[in-house]
Design a protein around this motif. Sequence first.
Motif, PDB file in Angstrom:
ATOM      1  N   TYR A 164       0.703  -1.283   0.174  1.00 55.81           N
ATOM      2  CA  TYR A 164      -0.167  -0.028   0.103  1.00 55.81           C
ATOM      3  C   TYR A 164       0.939   1.305   0.015  1.00 55.81           C
ATOM      4  O   TYR A 164       0.578   2.108  -0.869  1.00 55.81           O
ATOM      5  CB  TYR A 164      -0.889  -0.034   1.194  1.00 55.81           C
ATOM      6  N   THR A 165       1.888   1.228   0.875  1.00 57.51           N
ATOM      7  CA  THR A 165       2.844   2.455   0.978  1.00 57.51           C
ATOM      8  C   THR A 165       3.449   2.914  -0.321  1.00 57.51           C
ATOM      9  O   THR A 165       3.664   3.846  -0.895  1.00 57.51           O
ATOM     10  CB  THR A 165       3.747   2.465   2.009  1.00 57.51           C
ATOM     11  N   HIS A 166       3.826   1.484  -0.863  1.00 55.55           N
ATOM     12  CA  HIS A 166       4.638   1.695  -2.125  1.00 55.55           C
ATOM     13  C   HIS A 166       3.733   2.218  -3.115  1.00 55.55           C
ATOM     14  O   HIS A 166       4.285   3.076  -4.124  1.00 55.55           O
ATOM     15  CB  HIS A 166       5.202   0.304  -2.522  1.00 55.55           C
ATOM     16  N   THR A 167       2.697   1.706  -3.413  1.00 56.90           N
ATOM     17  CA  THR A 167       1.505   2.310  -4.413  1.00 56.90           C
ATOM     18  C   THR A 167       1.356   3.531  -4.191  1.00 56.90           C
ATOM     19  O   THR A 167       1.360   4.572  -5.192  1.00 56.90           O
ATOM     20  CB  THR A 167       0.201   1.478  -4.380  1.00 56.90           C
ATOM     21  N   ALA A 168       1.079   4.083  -2.903  1.00 63.29           N
ATOM     22  CA  ALA A 168       0.717   5.543  -2.649  1.00 63.29           C
ATOM     23  C   ALA A 168       2.087   6.465  -2.891  1.00 63.29           C
ATOM     24  O   ALA A 168       1.908   7.464  -3.554  1.00 63.29           O
ATOM     25  CB  ALA A 168       0.691   5.506  -1.241  1.00 63.29           C
ATOM     26  N   TYR A 169       3.095   5.948  -2.635  1.00 58.35           N
ATOM     27  CA  TYR A 169       4.447   6.532  -2.988  1.00 58.35           C
ATOM     28  C   TYR A 169       4.529   6.552  -4.571  1.00 58.35           C
ATOM     29  O   TYR A 169       4.977   7.863  -5.062  1.00 58.35           O
ATOM     30  CB  TYR A 169       5.763   5.635  -2.573  1.00 58.35           C
ATOM     31  N   MET A 170       4.438   5.690  -5.201  1.00 56.71           N
ATOM     32  CA  MET A 170       4.527   5.745  -6.755  1.00 56.71           C
ATOM     33  C   MET A 170       3.454   6.677  -7.438  1.00 56.71           C
ATOM     34  O   MET A 170       4.123   7.393  -8.275  1.00 56.71           O
ATOM     35  CB  MET A 170       4.271   4.350  -7.354  1.00 56.71           C
TER      36      MET A 170
END
Length: 386
Positions: A199-205
């Motif tokens: 989730y954090t990775h997607t939000a970051y991207m």
Amino acid sequence: MRDKQKKHNRIVLTSKEKSELLIEGIVTIILLILLNLAMYMLLIQIVQSSLSIESMISNISTSIYDTFYSPTSYAWKKPIFFLLGIIDLSILYWRLIRRYRQMQQRHIISELHYISNGHYDHRIPFDLNGDSGKLIRSINALVDSTVEAIEEERRIEQSKDELITNVSHDIRTPLTSIIGYLGLIEEKKYSSDEELLKYTHTAYMKARQMKVLVDDLFEYTKVRQSNTPLSIMTFDMQQLIGQVVVDFELEASKKNVTVDFEASPSSLMMEGDTEKLVRVFDNLLSNALKYGVNGKQIIIHSEKIGSEVVITVKNDGKEIPKQSLDLLFDRFYRVEESRSQQTGGTGLGLAIAQSIVTLHNGYIYATSENGWTSFVIHLPLKSTEL
Ligand code: ATP
Ligand code: MG
């Protein structure tokens, strides 16, 4: 009346104006007759001076009688009458033409009022000779340029609205995802650490994607202004392209695409803003790599032709439809129907590239045929900015 005038291309007088002209003519003729009589009397007085009032009046009446019924008796008066006749006719002509000109002016003023009342598609329909004609042509030209300026203003306004719509759309999409994923984290709706990381990775991207858009937009508005200062320097164009190509080789080889660079001559010194020009080639090469569907080859050709350098970046693969070729350089335009972020960037790359090339007094265009898509840039070797 206006339609009638359009057909005639000349001023059509109203019946009121025609009678005004007629009355003017009649009054002038009466005045001239009276004036002529007075002058005639004066003349007779001079010729036959020192007469009594009675004999003078009888003299005048005999003279008038003689003039009209026995012209031979006063043959010496003929040239005088001839002269008077010419003067009279000139005065009559002058007064009528003066009144006619006043009427023309009145028509022009009424046309002006009509236009200034919001009828901007109307032009003064009649054509006149001399200064009035010049005045009419100037007024029409002025209205033309004003209308053009208004339309240009409207176009700019509309394009600003479009820009805002596009930007809001492109920002809202990743922002919605970011809020969605952060919401899940906030409410602890994840089952494992891996899921949390996902989730954090997607939000970051998505946040990075937004950053790219904002940066591009900033760059775009900067280079769009024709007075944007360029930091002009002398550099070797072939060397500059060579460096960009090297940076792309790894990415290209991952996709099994070969990148060839043909430089003629092998070193070409010219003037320009290197940082901005690198941005142009970066975008053209990344586009060739991204959109050259089924493509296996990218060729960059840079050649000195006369006082300019012509650089072609071409790739094989799926062609761009003809109707899209001119639109490619519009901001936010993307050939794919969906504005999905999966396949590409923001659609600002070519708009920025075009603005940068224009700032260098060059031009860029695209062709796509026989299985090759080419972007051709013409740049002057010497910058006129210096
Ligand atoms: P950005 O460059 O801002 O990251 P982008 O690549 O989508 O986004 P542009 O570089 O302006 O935007 O390109 C506009 C569109 O032109 C692309 O979306 C693509 O549809 C089309 N296009 C550009 N170059 C090529 C190419 N070499 N082959 C096929 N289509 C291309
Ligand atoms: Mg691009």
